[in-house]
Design an enzyme around this catalytic site. Structure first.
Site, mmCIF file in Angstrom:
data_model
loop_
_atom_site.group_PDB
_atom_site.id
_atom_site.type_symbol
_atom_site.label_atom_id
_atom_site.label_comp_id
_atom_site.label_asym_id
_atom_site.label_seq_id
_atom_site.Cartn_x
_atom_site.Cartn_y
_atom_site.Cartn_z
ATOM 1 C CG HIS A 17 -1.861 1.159 1.284
ATOM 2 N ND1 HIS A 17 -3.031 1.025 2.037
ATOM 3 C CD2 HIS A 17 -1.994 2.534 0.699
ATOM 4 C CE1 HIS A 17 -3.879 2.157 1.827
ATOM 5 N NE2 HIS A 17 -3.068 2.945 1.088
ATOM 6 C CG HIS A 19 -1.247 6.212 -2.697
ATOM 7 N ND1 HIS A 19 -2.284 5.825 -3.287
ATOM 8 C CD2 HIS A 19 -1.523 5.793 -1.234
ATOM 9 C CE1 HIS A 19 -3.563 5.447 -2.782
ATOM 10 N NE2 HIS A 19 -2.917 5.311 -1.403
ATOM 11 C CG HIS A 197 -7.740 3.168 -0.317
ATOM 12 N ND1 HIS A 197 -7.061 2.637 -1.418
ATOM 13 C CD2 HIS A 197 -6.837 3.909 0.149
ATOM 14 C CE1 HIS A 197 -5.568 2.982 -1.419
ATOM 15 N NE2 HIS A 197 -5.576 3.880 -0.541
ATOM 16 C CD GLU A 200 -7.663 6.543 4.623
ATOM 17 O OE1 GLU A 200 -8.139 6.303 3.487
ATOM 18 O OE2 GLU A 200 -6.573 7.143 4.936
ATOM 19 C CG ASP A 278 -1.535 5.672 2.741
ATOM 20 O OD1 ASP A 278 -1.858 5.451 1.563
ATOM 21 O OD2 ASP A 278 -2.444 5.943 3.655
ATOM 22 C CG ASP A 279 0.071 8.908 0.529
ATOM 23 O OD1 ASP A 279 0.081 9.024 -0.951
ATOM 24 O OD2 ASP A 279 -1.109 8.809 1.075
HETATM 25 N N1 HPA Z 1 -6.775 7.364 1.098
HETATM 26 C C1 HPA Z 1 -7.318 7.654 0.305
HETATM 27 N N2 HPA Z 1 -6.863 8.050 -0.862
HETATM 28 C C2 HPA Z 1 -5.385 8.223 -0.937
HETATM 29 C C3 HPA Z 1 -4.766 7.985 0.114
HETATM 30 C C4 HPA Z 1 -5.168 7.512 1.356
HETATM 31 O O1 HPA Z 1 -4.700 7.018 2.338
HETATM 32 N N3 HPA Z 1 -3.408 8.349 -0.068
HETATM 33 C C5 HPA Z 1 -3.376 8.622 -1.563
HETATM 34 N N4 HPA Z 1 -4.680 8.637 -1.995
HETATM 35 ZN ZN ZN Z 2 -3.844 4.793 0.540
#
Ligand code: HPA
Ligand code: ZN
Length: 338
Positions: A17, A19, A197, A200, A278-279
């Site tokens: 996971h 991006h 996703h 969350e 994630d990011d």
């Molecule tokens: N959630 C949803 N969209 C996203 C995320 C996330 O954590 N990171 C990059 N796009």
């Molecule tokens: Zn994500």
């Protein structure tokens, strides 16, 4: 260095996971802004870092899409991906399944091929020179329409053999998975795997929809599943993986503090969970930082961390032989530390 830190740094891991646009470090953002003559509302790297205080998912996405505007040419996507793969090499990450958001780039007039080929070229080099396996997962932006997602899928179909799966990201609340049932049905008809996703910020019912309507093989995040006991028992029975992202969840205020994160509870419930970043350029750390943060705050030991690392391979889109090889390596590492 503590034994735990040593274990984290040398343990083989898969990241499922991530991006790629979220691995854009402020230094590269500045460099690309200059190289491509794109105006950004920041004058320094410090300026950019200072802007990374988020209230929720949407406040992050607003800044994240703005940052991605500096990515224009194939070499930009190549540089971005190479930087991430170098981090993987430092962090003992052996396999990566990278999300990319083509709509972020095609909506600015870029060609699908520009981002796709740039990332693929770096992945190919990573495979050859670093021994890192993996591939791409095309994500649809859920705040945009079903029709736009369908057009994006059609654009990608000539390259479907080079995709691991399709996924769903961006603003979750108000954009339930069922909005994309037809797009995902077509992707599955074309032989593509699916992930999404869900859970969350959105409710547990979105996780059900991802399973029932989109027929996903994995849920990205999924931490809100604990609100529905029937869902937890389903996820446990089927061992549907949840790609949990601890530092992301704190930065986006899904949990107040790492000590409040439900990762340990998810593990105790027998769910198939693993750790991801994630990011990482926006959330304050790459994969090993995520491991260190949960080890510290949730009191996880080497055995627990080894389970998380093994789960990352179990949940990966790779052959059973490759999974077994890495899992054996992890067992041997644990053994060597006793
Ligand atoms: N959630 C949803 N969209 C996203 C995320 C996330 O954590 N990171 C990059 N796009
Ligand atoms: Zn994500």
């Amino acid at each position: 260095m503590t034994a735990i830190d040593k274990f984290i740094e040398s343990c083989p891991k898969a990241e499922l996971h991530l991006h790629i646009e979220g691995s854009l470090e402020p230094e590269l953002m500045m460099k690309l802004a200059k190289r491509n003559h794109v105006a950004i509302p920041f004058t320094s790297v410090e300026d950019i870092r200072a802007a990374y205080e988020f209230e929720n998912l949407q406040s992050f996405l607003d800044i994240y899409y703005q940052g991605a505007a500096v990515l224009l040419k194939e070499e930009d996507f190549y540089d971005l991906t190479m930087d991430y793969l170098k981090k993987c090499q430092q962090e003992s990450i052996r396999h990566v399944e990278i999300f990319f958001d083509p709509q972020t780039h095609t909506d600015r007039g870029g060609a699908f091929e520009t981002c796709f080929q740039g990332i693929q070229k770096a992945l190919q080099e990573g495979r050859e020179s670093m021994g890192i396996s993996g591939g791409l997962i095309l994500c649809f932006l859920r705040h945009l329409s079903e029709d736009e997602a369908m057009k994006t899928l059609d654009m990608a179909l000539p390259y479907k053999d080079q995709l691991l799966a399709v996924g769903l990201d961006s603003s979750e609340q108000g954009h339930p998975p069922e909005k994309f049932s037809r797009v995902f049905a077509k992707a599955r008809d074309e032989g593509l795997r699916t992930v999404a996703h869900a859970g969350e910020e959105g409710p547990a019912s979105y996780i059900w929809q991802a399973i029932e309507d989109l027929k996903v093989q994995r849920i990205d995040h999924g931490v809100r599943c604990l609100e529905d006991a029937k869902l937890v028992s389903y996820l446990k029975d089927k061992q549907i993986p949840l790609t949990v992202c601890p530092l992301s969840n704190i930065k986006l205020r899904v949990f107040d503090r790492m000590a409040d994160h439900n990762l340990k509870e998810l593990m105790n419930q027998g769910l198939m969970v693993m750790i991801n970043s994630d990011d990482p350029a926006y959330f304050g750390g790459y994969l090993n930082q995520n491991f260190k943060a949960v080890a510290d705050s949730l009191d996880l030991g080497i055995e627990d961390l080894a389970v998380l690392a093994k789960n990352s391979f179990t949940s990966a889109f790779m052959s059973a032989e490759e999974k077994a090889r890495y899992q054996k390596d992890i067992d041997a590492l644990v053994e060597s530390m006793n």
